[in-house]
Design an enzyme around this catalytic site. Structure first.
Site, PDB file in Angstrom:
ATOM      1  CG  HIS A 150      35.830 -79.698 -81.076  1.00  0.00           C
ATOM      2  ND1 HIS A 150      35.198 -80.753 -80.475  1.00  0.00           N
ATOM      3  CD2 HIS A 150      34.824 -78.914 -81.548  1.00  0.00           C
ATOM      4  CE1 HIS A 150      33.889 -80.610 -80.580  1.00  0.00           C
ATOM      5  NE2 HIS A 150      33.635 -79.513 -81.207  1.00  0.00           N
ATOM      6  CD  GLU A 194      35.054 -77.679 -78.224  1.00  0.00           C
ATOM      7  OE1 GLU A 194      35.234 -76.841 -79.143  1.00  0.00           O
ATOM      8  OE2 GLU A 194      33.968 -78.286 -78.057  1.00  0.00           O
TER       9      GLU A 194
HETATM   10  O1  TA6 Z   1      32.311 -77.180 -80.066  1.00  0.00           O
HETATM   11  C1  TA6 Z   1      30.917 -77.388 -80.005  1.00  0.00           C
HETATM   12  C2  TA6 Z   1      30.352 -77.428 -81.418  1.00  0.00           C
HETATM   13  O2  TA6 Z   1      30.540 -76.199 -82.072  1.00  0.00           O
HETATM   14  C3  TA6 Z   1      28.864 -77.833 -81.334  1.00  0.00           C
HETATM   15  O3  TA6 Z   1      28.027 -76.750 -81.670  1.00  0.00           O
HETATM   16  C4  TA6 Z   1      28.760 -79.010 -82.307  1.00  0.00           C
HETATM   17  O4  TA6 Z   1      28.480 -78.546 -83.609  1.00  0.00           O
HETATM   18  C5  TA6 Z   1      30.170 -79.602 -82.182  1.00  0.00           C
HETATM   19  O5  TA6 Z   1      31.020 -78.451 -82.193  1.00  0.00           O
HETATM   20  C6  TA6 Z   1      30.519 -80.658 -83.187  1.00  0.00           C
HETATM   21  O6  TA6 Z   1      30.690 -80.086 -84.438  1.00  0.00           O
HETATM   22  P1  TA6 Z   1      31.026 -81.090 -85.681  1.00  0.00           P
HETATM   23  O7  TA6 Z   1      31.190 -80.189 -86.859  1.00  0.00           O
HETATM   24  O8  TA6 Z   1      32.300 -81.832 -85.331  1.00  0.00           O
HETATM   25  O9  TA6 Z   1      29.867 -82.049 -85.757  1.00  0.00           O
END
Ligand code: TA6
Length: 327
Positions: free
Chosen positions: A195, A298
């Site tokens: 991520h 990602e």
């Molecule tokens: O990768 C995008 C995502 O799934 C968004 O929907 C947002 O929730 C982001 O990840 C961040 O997630 P987190 O749990 O780190 O706040």
């Protein structure tokens, strides 16, 4: 000088004990340096929030990695500006996900398919990992491998016996490989993502190439299935899971006069995410206007691309980040 094997066992026993108790002592750091440190290029120290951090600084680049979540916090090739964005308001605390860097989403991406009480993106990013190998390569790069610590709590959350390791190689580029072994006797549906929060000059002025024509699930529009027309640009909250992706993407940043080239293996899905103003404010840990200087692209196995991992099999998803000039 005590035997390396004894040091290794002691380090792991002491380390997991102290870490679980929330305390890391300098003696433990010195044991980690004794066992895995590499003179002149890899060392352990206590970073923000007293978190043990690996510092890599060789002739090619520097990088830092928190042992919690095997979380890459920074990567900067020599002569280039930082490639990874970390929030100025990130909370460095045991068991808390860090805002920025390269969080590991594993063994599912996003919300758990059937149990909303389980942590979003899985447990991997908030539990301790332990070093299992470190090496100085002949070409000047430095590699480190880590394995997630399997506490009873983690095993219960995963609901299936699994082993996961992260292999990182730091040079002019950053190579990251996430390796999962199914230790059970039944198949496991593996979802995962690196991520990564990339540092950008101004998210309104960058574009992402390589996703043209791909279908995506648009999270900000009820996961409606849409088709990407041209390059991806950001002018509002953007949260998309692209499927049937190719192996290469580029973040073109005219402000920093650079492209970040992303080369994937074992991944046919990718997420592009920027929270934009309102969601960033609600999240509260992106710093003042931090959303303008970050873009998540990602590398994943998500949505249609979740991997059916047979009993006893191993699966590797990997990516390489390189910086190129703007052509
Ligand atoms: O990768 C995008 C995502 O799934 C968004 O929907 C947002 O929730 C982001 O990840 C961040 O997630 P987190 O749990 O780190 O706040």
């Amino acid at each position: 000088m005590i035997d390396k094997k004894v040091a290794l066992t002691m380090a792991q026993t002491i380390y997991s004990g102290l870490r679980l108790s929330g305390e890391i002592m300098m003696g433990d750091i010195s044991m980690l340096n004794e066992t895995w440190g590499i003179e002149g290029s890899l060392s352990f120290k206590l970073g923000k929030g007293n978190m043990p951090v690996i510092e890599i600084n060789n002739g090619l680049a520097q990088a830092s990695i928190a042992l919690q979540g095997a979380h890459i916090l920074s990567f900067q090739p020599k002569g280039e500006s930082e490639l990874i964005w970390m929030s100025e308001d990130a909370t460095f605390a045991a068991g808390k996900s860090l805002r920025g860097g390269v969080p590991i989403c594993w063994p599912w991406f996003g919300a758990h398919a059937s149990d909303s009480s389980l942590p979003g993106h899985g447990p991997a990013r908030t539990v301790d990992w332990k070093p299992i190998a470190s090496k100085s390569l002949a070409d000047g790069r430095t590699s480190i491998s880590l394995e997630m610590q399997q506490s009873d709590q983690v095993k219960a959350i995963c609901g299936h016996p699994l082993q996961v390791q992260l292999h990182i190689t730091v040079g002019k580029g950053l190579d990251i490989a996430l390796e999962t072994k199914n230790l059970g006797d039944t198949p496991f549906a593996l979802g995962q993502a690196l991520h990564t929060y990339f540092q950008v000059s101004d998210v309104r002025k960058v574009s992402v190439e390589g996703l043209e024509g791909c279908e995506y699930l648009d999270k900000v529009d009820g996961f409606a299935r849409k088709k990407q027309d041209g390059t991806v640009t950001i002018s509002q909250e953007t949260d998309r899971v692209y499927v049937n992706t190719g192996n290469h993407m580029r973040i073109v940043d005219t402000g920093l006069k650079r492209c970040i080239v992303i080369s994937n293996k074992g991944s046919a899905s990718a997420i592009v995410w920027n929270p934009w103003v309102e969601t960033a404010e609600k999240m509260g840990d992106l710093g003042q206007d931090g959303y303008l200087n970050m873009l998540c692209v990602e590398t994943a196995n998500a949505a249609d691309d979740v991997i059916e991992l047979a009993a006893g099999d191993t699966y590797v998803m990997s990516t390489e980040y390189r910086i190129e000039g703007i052509i």
